[in-house]
Design a protein around this motif. Sequence first.
Motif, short mmCIF file in Angstrom:
data_model
loop_
_atom_site.label_atom_id
_atom_site.label_comp_id
_atom_site.label_asym_id
_atom_site.label_seq_id
_atom_site.Cartn_x
_atom_site.Cartn_y
_atom_site.Cartn_z
N UNK A 1 0.51 -1.40 -0.03
CA UNK A 1 -0.09 -0.69 -0.08
C UNK A 1 0.81 1.27 0.04
N UNK A 2 0.24 1.88 -0.11
CA UNK A 2 1.13 3.96 0.01
C UNK A 2 1.12 3.57 1.55
N UNK A 3 2.70 4.48 1.61
CA UNK A 3 3.75 5.11 2.35
C UNK A 3 3.30 6.42 3.27
N UNK A 4 1.90 6.46 4.18
CA UNK A 4 1.28 7.66 4.84
C UNK A 4 0.85 6.36 6.46
N UNK A 5 2.03 7.19 6.95
CA UNK A 5 1.62 6.85 8.33
C UNK A 5 0.70 7.75 9.30
N UNK A 6 -0.12 9.03 8.68
CA UNK A 6 -0.22 9.56 9.44
C UNK A 6 -2.03 9.48 9.53
N UNK A 7 -1.98 8.73 10.56
CA UNK A 7 -3.08 8.10 10.96
C UNK A 7 -4.34 9.03 11.86
N UNK A 8 -5.60 8.99 11.34
CA UNK A 8 -7.31 9.46 11.70
C UNK A 8 -7.64 8.70 12.13
N UNK A 9 -8.14 8.77 13.75
CA UNK A 9 -8.77 7.84 14.82
C UNK A 9 -9.76 8.22 15.49
N UNK A 10 -10.90 7.57 15.46
CA UNK A 10 -11.85 7.94 16.39
C UNK A 10 -11.84 7.14 17.50
N UNK A 11 -12.15 7.55 18.56
CA UNK A 11 -11.59 6.81 19.89
C UNK A 11 -13.35 7.02 20.86
N UNK A 12 -13.80 6.72 21.19
CA UNK A 12 -14.71 7.15 21.89
C UNK A 12 -15.66 8.28 21.61
N UNK A 13 -15.75 8.26 20.83
CA UNK A 13 -16.53 9.65 20.51
C UNK A 13 -15.87 11.26 19.72
N UNK A 14 -14.04 10.99 20.36
CA UNK A 14 -13.26 11.74 20.34
C UNK A 14 -12.44 11.66 18.99
N UNK A 15 -11.96 12.54 18.19
CA UNK A 15 -11.09 12.28 17.23
C UNK A 15 -9.48 12.48 17.25
N UNK A 16 -8.77 11.57 16.97
CA UNK A 16 -7.34 12.06 16.76
C UNK A 16 -6.38 11.71 15.42
N UNK A 17 -5.08 12.45 15.68
CA UNK A 17 -4.51 12.28 14.52
C UNK A 17 -3.32 11.87 15.42
N UNK A 18 -1.72 11.56 14.84
CA UNK A 18 -1.08 11.70 14.51
C UNK A 18 0.11 10.91 13.74
#
Length: 456
Positions: free
Chosen positions: A223-240
């Motif tokens: 796949x593509x080498x893009x390690x910046x993830x966008x996730x949602x946990x318990x209704x809260x958004x995170x990027x890292x």
Amino acid sequence: MRRNLNSVVAVVDFCSAVSVSALICASGVVKGMEQKIYRPPPQVRGMTCLDREAFTQTITVPALRVPTGVLNKVVKSLKKSTIQRPGLPRVIHDKEECSDFRLVLLDPHKVTSAASFSEDEAEALRSFDVPEELQNYELQLTYHNLKTEEVLEAVLPQGQDVTSAFSRVGHIAHMNLREHQLPYKSLIGQVIIDKNPGITCVVNKTNIIDSTYRNFKMEMLAGEENMVAKVKENGVSYEFDFSRVYWNPRLSTEHQRVVELVKRGDAVFDVFAGVGPFAIPAARIGANVVANDLNPESHRWLQHNCKLNKVENRVRTFNLDGRAFIQGPLKQELPALLKGKMRVHIVMNLPALALEFLDAFRGLLHHESPSDGTLPTVYCYCFSKDENPETDVVKRASHSLGFPLEGRSSVHFVRNVAPNKDMLCVRFSLPTEVVFSGDHGQTGEVLFMELFRGTI
């Protein structure tokens, strides 16, 4: 044995076209048929570069000719018997291209003759005037109709473990392949992408987690080498950047459990905050949070996520060693919080090392202790390989703190990390004898020994 024989007899009664010897050859009749029909062609065994066309084969399945006027009702009535394969339609045009009829494809594992239908199914067919007459239909089965496990089982050497499990972090699938699977790692990665919508990057863990910055080296599988993830946990958004910080989706329940113990107006000190899975939800419910992480990348993404969730005014961040954070910002803030009778929570989520930081609380404050018992509650995470993990972690926490916690703490099981390795959370109120010991370091150790000897 009696149950097995009865099962064989029942199948023989229903399936007159199948020989008795073929049925008795295995106790798992249906399972054997399934493996024979759905097994990909043998030439794919040992494949390391994915050739999707090589998985194509033709199988014969039973079909029922149904008038279009009652088609939807029939399909609904036969939902347990129709074919269920990824990308395969259950209803197709009649070979005779008659617009008044359609063919309903049936699962060959469940239907081998008209007698295979259940009483309810047979009654439904009669009520719709659909003859229980089956015909054979040659169906092309391709790579896209196979499940992940079926593809990998066909490719990897027989008798070896096959894994299709991964942790999903946004668009990234994180795997932990075993040594015998490494020659097929690129193929495995591509199959994971093909079979899981939204996954565009597959990585493999190559070493254990670094105990300093809590991240690990990884290699790209597909796949593509893009390690910046966008996730949602318990209704809260995170990027890292997943390659440079620590994030574990398996801890979402634990994050929520602890945050639910925090109330509006409470103070939270997050010693090893990472990108904010404790700090940010706590701030969102109205707590005042001071969060710290030694990893500069984690600290940067922590600040980013505070802004992303619009809680930057409730979270102050630091980029310090955990011990320096406890003896610096936490120590400076604590006296005023105790005077104000504020509830204080201290989260220490660095399970490989957090217990070793408990000695930083010895002699932390040097004035008189509060009389109403409002000292902070600590949530300290740790690993244990002991046969009695709860006893083990309390003993180790007591030793590091310099004070016996037996009977003054609780232990919560978080998850099993590996065979004979558990992650746990030790919860306790900081003892006044530790925080106000007067002499940082040695006094706590002496007090600990005296208490166990019963001299105090």
